[in-house]
Write an enzyme that holds these catalytic residues in place. Structure first.
Site, PDB file in Angstrom:
ATOM      1  N   ASP A   8       3.498 -13.726  -0.064  1.00 28.33           N
ATOM      2  CA  ASP A   8       5.580 -15.276   0.201  1.00 28.33           C
ATOM      3  C   ASP A   8       4.414 -15.947   0.684  1.00 28.33           C
ATOM      4  OD1 ASP A   8       4.730 -14.788   3.098  1.00 28.33           O
ATOM      5  OD2 ASP A   8       6.483 -14.129   3.302  1.00 28.33           O
ATOM      6  N   HIS A   9       5.295 -17.491   1.563  1.00 33.15           N
ATOM      7  CA  HIS A   9       4.663 -18.701   1.316  1.00 33.15           C
ATOM      8  C   HIS A   9       4.277 -18.145   2.567  1.00 33.15           C
ATOM      9  CE1 HIS A   9       8.960 -17.726   3.409  1.00 33.15           C
ATOM     10  NE2 HIS A   9       8.152 -18.423   3.863  1.00 33.15           N
ATOM     11  N   CYS A  65       1.728 -11.867   4.365  1.00 32.27           N
ATOM     12  CA  CYS A  65       2.984 -13.065   4.907  1.00 32.27           C
ATOM     13  C   CYS A  65       2.814 -13.480   6.466  1.00 32.27           C
ATOM     14  CB  CYS A  65       4.809 -12.100   4.599  1.00 32.27           C
ATOM     15  SG  CYS A  65       4.942 -10.471   5.579  1.00 32.27           S
ATOM     16  N   THR A  67       3.117 -12.320   9.480  1.00 32.62           N
ATOM     17  CA  THR A  67       3.344 -10.980  10.210  1.00 32.62           C
ATOM     18  C   THR A  67       2.582 -10.004   9.449  1.00 32.62           C
ATOM     19  OG1 THR A  67       5.415  -9.967  10.446  1.00 32.62           O
ATOM     20  CG2 THR A  67       4.980 -11.784  11.603  1.00 32.62           C
ATOM     21  N   HIS A  98      -7.674   8.310   7.910  1.00 35.71           N
ATOM     22  CA  HIS A  98      -6.509   8.935   7.936  1.00 35.71           C
ATOM     23  C   HIS A  98      -5.498   9.089   7.088  1.00 35.71           C
ATOM     24  CE1 HIS A  98      -9.077  10.194  12.051  1.00 35.71           C
ATOM     25  NE2 HIS A  98      -9.947  10.428  11.212  1.00 35.71           N
ATOM     26  N   ARG A 132      -7.698  18.125   6.751  1.00 31.64           N
ATOM     27  CA  ARG A 132      -6.495  17.983   7.751  1.00 31.64           C
ATOM     28  C   ARG A 132      -5.870  17.341   7.313  1.00 31.64           C
ATOM     29  NH1 ARG A 132     -10.213  15.796  11.142  1.00 31.64           N
ATOM     30  NH2 ARG A 132      -9.729  14.734  12.820  1.00 31.64           N
ATOM     31  N   HIS A 133      -6.088  15.581   7.193  1.00 33.89           N
ATOM     32  CA  HIS A 133      -5.264  14.359   7.043  1.00 33.89           C
ATOM     33  C   HIS A 133      -4.761  14.627   5.807  1.00 33.89           C
ATOM     34  CE1 HIS A 133      -7.867  12.912  10.660  1.00 33.89           C
ATOM     35  NE2 HIS A 133      -8.493  13.582   9.775  1.00 33.89           N
TER      36      HIS A 133
END
Length: 149
Positions: A8-9, A65, A67, A98, A132-133
């Site tokens: 986004d901006h 973005c 955050t 993982h 296992r992951h």
């Protein structure tokens, strides 16, 4: 390997820095926008990139973005997407090793371009460890199927 990019901006400048990095490394990408710092709604861009990854038009997706959170929430609504919000190198590595994250989300207001490019490089160069992951990632897929009827 082809990367889908979107922002986004609030993440536009960081996306542009990542594009330069990908060009320097000769890594193909497709830019799904936005194309300026003019205000836009992040869900549209998160969805565009996530659909490109889910439909295997691109191998991985990178979103930006302010955050990294909002755009990742939108991307994670697309079935098959595992988009990790990352702001440090260790988390970048683990999200791929993982959790087999097929998308990465970064916050321009959280990480500067130097750290962001190190995160991108680490993430792109980390392989899923499986074992296992893989069972755990499959359990995440089972939850997704349960609620996407």
């Amino acid at each position: 390997m082809k990367i889908a990019l979107g922002s986004d901006h609030g993440g536009y400048n960081l996306k542009e820095a990542i594009k330069e990095y990908l060009e320097e490394k000769n890594i193909p990408y497709e830019d799904f926008g936005t194309n300026s710092v003019d205000s836009v709604d992040y869900p549209a861009y998160g969805e565009k990139v996530a659909v490109a990854v889910a439909e295997k038009k691109c191998d991985y997706g990178i979103l930006c973005c302010g955050t990294g959170i909002g755009i990742s929430l939108a991307a994670n609504k697309v079935p098959g997407i595992r988009c990790a919000v990352v702001s440090d190198v260790f988390s970048a590595k683990m999200s791929k090793a993982h959790n087999n994250a097929n998308m990465l989300s970064l916050g321009e207001r959280v990480v500067g371009p130097g750290l962001a490019l190190t995160i991108v490089e680490t993430w792109l160069n980390t392989d899923f460890e499986g074992d296992r992951h893989e069972r755990r990632v499959n359990l995440i897929g089972d939850i997704e199927k349960k609620y996407n009827k």
